[in-house]
Design a protein around this motif. Structure first.
Motif, PDB file in Angstrom:
ATOM      1  N   SER A   1      -4.233 -38.913  -6.151  1.00 17.04           N
ATOM      2  CA  SER A   1      -3.650 -38.685  -7.440  1.00 17.04           C
ATOM      3  C   SER A   1      -3.781 -37.368  -8.021  1.00 17.04           C
ATOM      4  O   SER A   1      -2.978 -36.867  -8.636  1.00 17.04           O
ATOM      5  CB  SER A   1      -4.496 -39.706  -8.537  1.00 17.04           C
ATOM      6  OG  SER A   1      -4.585 -41.071  -7.847  1.00 17.04           O
ATOM      7  N   GLY A   2      -4.814 -36.382  -7.522  1.00 13.93           N
ATOM      8  CA  GLY A   2      -5.163 -35.172  -8.279  1.00 13.93           C
ATOM      9  C   GLY A   2      -4.184 -34.444  -7.497  1.00 13.93           C
ATOM     10  O   GLY A   2      -3.820 -33.190  -8.163  1.00 13.93           O
ATOM     11  N   LEU A   3      -3.604 -34.580  -6.486  1.00 15.40           N
ATOM     12  CA  LEU A   3      -2.870 -33.512  -5.473  1.00 15.40           C
ATOM     13  C   LEU A   3      -1.598 -33.090  -6.448  1.00 15.40           C
ATOM     14  O   LEU A   3      -1.250 -31.701  -6.279  1.00 15.40           O
ATOM     15  CB  LEU A   3      -2.549 -34.097  -4.279  1.00 15.40           C
ATOM     16  CG  LEU A   3      -3.367 -34.468  -3.231  1.00 15.40           C
ATOM     17  CD1 LEU A   3      -2.900 -35.065  -2.099  1.00 15.40           C
ATOM     18  CD2 LEU A   3      -3.931 -32.675  -2.875  1.00 15.40           C
TER      19      LEU A   3
ATOM     20  N   SER B   1     -14.799 -36.018  -9.464  1.00 20.41           N
ATOM     21  CA  SER B   1     -14.672 -34.717  -8.686  1.00 20.41           C
ATOM     22  C   SER B   1     -13.544 -34.810  -7.638  1.00 20.41           C
ATOM     23  O   SER B   1     -12.914 -33.805  -7.334  1.00 20.41           O
ATOM     24  CB  SER B   1     -16.202 -34.472  -7.905  1.00 20.41           C
ATOM     25  OG  SER B   1     -17.291 -34.374  -8.927  1.00 20.41           O
ATOM     26  N   ALA B   2     -13.493 -35.908  -6.967  1.00 17.98           N
ATOM     27  CA  ALA B   2     -12.271 -36.102  -5.854  1.00 17.98           C
ATOM     28  C   ALA B   2     -10.978 -35.747  -6.861  1.00 17.98           C
ATOM     29  O   ALA B   2     -10.044 -35.543  -6.011  1.00 17.98           O
ATOM     30  CB  ALA B   2     -12.153 -37.666  -5.622  1.00 17.98           C
ATOM     31  N   TYR B   3     -10.788 -36.269  -7.915  1.00 14.77           N
ATOM     32  CA  TYR B   3      -9.574 -35.843  -8.509  1.00 14.77           C
ATOM     33  C   TYR B   3      -9.458 -34.591  -8.726  1.00 14.77           C
ATOM     34  O   TYR B   3      -8.539 -33.933  -8.427  1.00 14.77           O
ATOM     35  CB  TYR B   3      -9.828 -36.727  -9.871  1.00 14.77           C
ATOM     36  CG  TYR B   3      -7.997 -36.515 -10.688  1.00 14.77           C
ATOM     37  CD1 TYR B   3      -7.018 -37.499 -10.626  1.00 14.77           C
ATOM     38  CD2 TYR B   3      -7.779 -35.349 -11.350  1.00 14.77           C
ATOM     39  CE1 TYR B   3      -6.008 -37.482 -10.967  1.00 14.77           C
ATOM     40  CE2 TYR B   3      -6.627 -35.304 -11.974  1.00 14.77           C
ATOM     41  CZ  TYR B   3      -5.522 -36.335 -11.978  1.00 14.77           C
ATOM     42  OH  TYR B   3      -4.401 -36.177 -12.621  1.00 14.77           O
ATOM     43  N   ALA B   4     -10.552 -33.859  -9.303  1.00 14.07           N
ATOM     44  CA  ALA B   4     -10.430 -32.405  -9.599  1.00 14.07           C
ATOM     45  C   ALA B   4     -10.241 -31.402  -8.227  1.00 14.07           C
ATOM     46  O   ALA B   4      -9.640 -30.535  -8.389  1.00 14.07           O
ATOM     47  CB  ALA B   4     -11.779 -31.877 -10.267  1.00 14.07           C
TER      48      ALA B   4
ATOM     49  N   ALA C   1      -2.229 -28.168  -6.033  1.00 17.00           N
ATOM     50  CA  ALA C   1      -1.470 -27.180  -6.819  1.00 17.00           C
ATOM     51  C   ALA C   1      -0.524 -26.226  -5.763  1.00 17.00           C
ATOM     52  O   ALA C   1       0.524 -26.098  -5.946  1.00 17.00           O
ATOM     53  CB  ALA C   1      -2.298 -26.387  -7.940  1.00 17.00           C
ATOM     54  N   PRO C   2      -1.330 -25.699  -4.963  1.00 20.09           N
ATOM     55  CA  PRO C   2      -0.679 -24.416  -4.119  1.00 20.09           C
ATOM     56  C   PRO C   2       0.310 -25.225  -2.939  1.00 20.09           C
ATOM     57  O   PRO C   2       1.517 -24.912  -2.852  1.00 20.09           O
ATOM     58  CB  PRO C   2      -1.836 -23.513  -3.574  1.00 20.09           C
ATOM     59  CG  PRO C   2      -2.774 -24.245  -3.768  1.00 20.09           C
ATOM     60  CD  PRO C   2      -2.828 -25.303  -4.848  1.00 20.09           C
ATOM     61  N   LEU C   3      -0.384 -26.145  -2.326  1.00 21.60           N
ATOM     62  CA  LEU C   3       0.172 -26.781  -1.281  1.00 21.60           C
ATOM     63  C   LEU C   3       1.473 -27.388  -1.539  1.00 21.60           C
ATOM     64  O   LEU C   3       2.315 -27.306  -1.029  1.00 21.60           O
ATOM     65  CB  LEU C   3      -0.783 -27.839  -0.724  1.00 21.60           C
ATOM     66  CG  LEU C   3      -1.877 -27.136   0.181  1.00 21.60           C
ATOM     67  CD1 LEU C   3      -2.888 -28.310   0.620  1.00 21.60           C
ATOM     68  CD2 LEU C   3      -1.534 -26.158   1.230  1.00 21.60           C
ATOM     69  N   LEU C   4       1.418 -28.383  -2.567  1.00 22.24           N
ATOM     70  CA  LEU C   4       2.551 -29.034  -3.355  1.00 22.24           C
ATOM     71  C   LEU C   4       3.750 -28.229  -3.662  1.00 22.24           C
ATOM     72  O   LEU C   4       5.101 -28.545  -3.618  1.00 22.24           O
ATOM     73  CB  LEU C   4       2.287 -30.381  -4.037  1.00 22.24           C
ATOM     74  CG  LEU C   4       1.683 -31.433  -3.333  1.00 22.24           C
ATOM     75  CD1 LEU C   4       1.361 -32.732  -4.330  1.00 22.24           C
ATOM     76  CD2 LEU C   4       2.171 -31.732  -2.073  1.00 22.24           C
TER      77      LEU C   4
ATOM     78  N   VAL D   1       2.194 -43.817  -7.499  1.00 29.77           N
ATOM     79  CA  VAL D   1       1.660 -44.727  -6.102  1.00 29.77           C
ATOM     80  C   VAL D   1       0.338 -44.781  -5.826  1.00 29.77           C
ATOM     81  O   VAL D   1      -0.279 -45.633  -5.356  1.00 29.77           O
ATOM     82  CB  VAL D   1       2.696 -44.076  -5.042  1.00 29.77           C
ATOM     83  CG1 VAL D   1       2.366 -44.847  -3.645  1.00 29.77           C
ATOM     84  CG2 VAL D   1       4.179 -44.654  -5.354  1.00 29.77           C
ATOM     85  N   ALA D   2      -0.142 -43.501  -5.962  1.00 31.78           N
ATOM     86  CA  ALA D   2      -1.545 -43.134  -5.676  1.00 31.78           C
ATOM     87  C   ALA D   2      -2.462 -44.014  -6.510  1.00 31.78           C
ATOM     88  O   ALA D   2      -3.547 -44.564  -6.085  1.00 31.78           O
ATOM     89  CB  ALA D   2      -1.926 -41.721  -5.629  1.00 31.78           C
TER      90      ALA D   2
END
Length: 393
Positions: free
Chosen positions: A104-106, A48-51, A58-61, A83-84
């Motif tokens: 990692s998901g970011l 869930s943390a990855y999701a 997606a929008p921020l980066l 790196v993550a």
């Protein structure tokens, strides 16, 4: 032409790292839980943390990446991913590992969104979807090769080595992209964030995002419960599940390639046709699961039909966003992660209500029909809008 293929393979290596890192933790939950001294459900929160990272990132980066040239943005994004994963591999405790999974998901959605734009820009206009599909092939190959091998590695020498390996692959992809991917510049100069946000309000964009959520939920409503279906209904031994899931990955690869060819002809017609086929195949899974041979055949077809949607949806959302495609393209992958949660939840509700282990396939069929309905309405509205547009003198 050869240089284009090499560039697409470099982008696909990044997709391979992303796909392997996203799904491999699911097969290593017992090892992760035991090493970190938490329960299996608590270890499941790492998924869930990855999701959540994907949806947030997606929008921020992409907003941040609009300030960078596309190639540099890709290098930064897949480098951050690598790196993550390395940080997760050496993190001493559960909460730090969870933070690593979130980090990692970011870059996930932002990488796929920008990589799809770059891949399409490298190809001729009538081969754009196929170029995007070649990049996405890294994701499907990850399900055939990357996830099983990384799961085996984790079981043999420890899950931390798996995370470290994925991190190294991500960093290798960053180096390869730097070496072989051309620095494609957007037409009209650097995109403006205001234009990117405005593109999300365009009807073709948000309708395609809705179709992506419904189509993705079609996949995950069934796929989330495929293991108990295959063992408890079809009668397969637990040892056969890995091979069957690899077969599912082959079907995803076939669907990705087939969907790309259909998308290059007519993306909206392809979307409607794929979703209609999805509904039929998902319903066919209910009786097919009563026999091991028919279960394997129809499950393969389900992988083909569900993954045939992605090239058309990606191409349509990029075209619908016109000159500001980055935010829209990245949002596609946030939509698929929302679809993951929605499909798994609805499939679980059907089982909890007592409709049986095969009932998620009926849910999947209904979701596909809903997506077909949205796509049909969208096509009708666009035809009417086109008729009302004044003819230029």
């Amino acid at each position: 032409m050869r240089s284009v293929r090499v560039a697409l393979l470099a982008l696909a290596l990044g997709a391979f790292a992303l796909g392997t890192g996203e799904f491999t933790v699911m097969g290593l939950l017992p090892e992760v839980a035991g090493d970190l001294q938490v329960s299996i459900p608590e270890a499941g929160h790492l998924v869930s943390a990855y999701a959540i990272g994907v949806v947030v990132g997606a929008p921020l980066l992409i907003a941040a990446a609009t300030r960078l040239p596309r190639r540099r943005a890709l290098i930064v994004l897949i480098g951050l991913y690598g790196v993550a994963h390395l940080l997760s591999a050496v993190a001493p405790g559960y909460h730090l590992v969870m933070l690593g999974r979130f980090l990692s998901g970011l870059p996930h959605g932002a990488y796929f969104g920008i990589a799809a734009i770059v891949a399409g820009s490298l190809a001729a206009p009538d081969r754009r979807a196929r170029a995007m599909a070649m990049m996405f092939a890294g994701l499907t190959v990850a399900n055939i090769v990357g996830v099983p091998l990384s799961t085996l590695l984790g079981q043999l020498v420890g899950w931390r080595w798996t995370f470290a390996t994925v991190g190294v692959i991500g960093l290798a992809a960053a180096v390869l992209i730097r070496c072989v991917v051309p620095d494609v510049r957007p037409e009209g100069g650097r995109p403006r964030l205001a234009d990117e946000l405005r593109a999300l309000t365009r009807r073709p964009v948000w309708l395609t995002l809705l179709i992506a959520v419904l189509g993705g939920a079609t996949l995950f409503a069934s796929y989330s419960y495929v293991a108990p279906m295959l063992t408890d209904v079809a009668g397969y031994p637990a040892a056969a599940i890995t091979l069957l899931l690899a077969m599912f990955g082959v079907g995803m690869t076939v669907g990705n390639a087939l969907g790309a060819r259909l998308a290059d002809i007519d993306p909206m017609r392809a979307i409607r046709g794929v979703l209609a086929a999805d509904a039929v195949v998902a319903l066919a899974l209910v009786p097919a699961m009563r026999h091991p041979v028919s279960a394997a055949i129809v499950l393969f077809l389900f992988a083909v039909t569900t993954f045939s949607l992605i090239p058309s949806a990606q191409l349509r959302i990029i075209d619908g966003a016109a000159g500001a495609p980055h935010m829209a393209a990245g949002s596609m992958h946030a939509a698929f992660n929302l679809a993951n949660a929605l499909g798994a939840w609805l499939g679980g509700v059907a089982i909890a209500l007592g409709f049986g282990l095969t009932s998620p396939n009926v849910v999947a069929a209904l979701l596909a029909l809903a997506g077909f309905g949205v796509a049909t309405v969208s096509a009708v509205v666009e035809r009417r809008s086109a008729r009302r547009e004044p003819v230029a003198a």
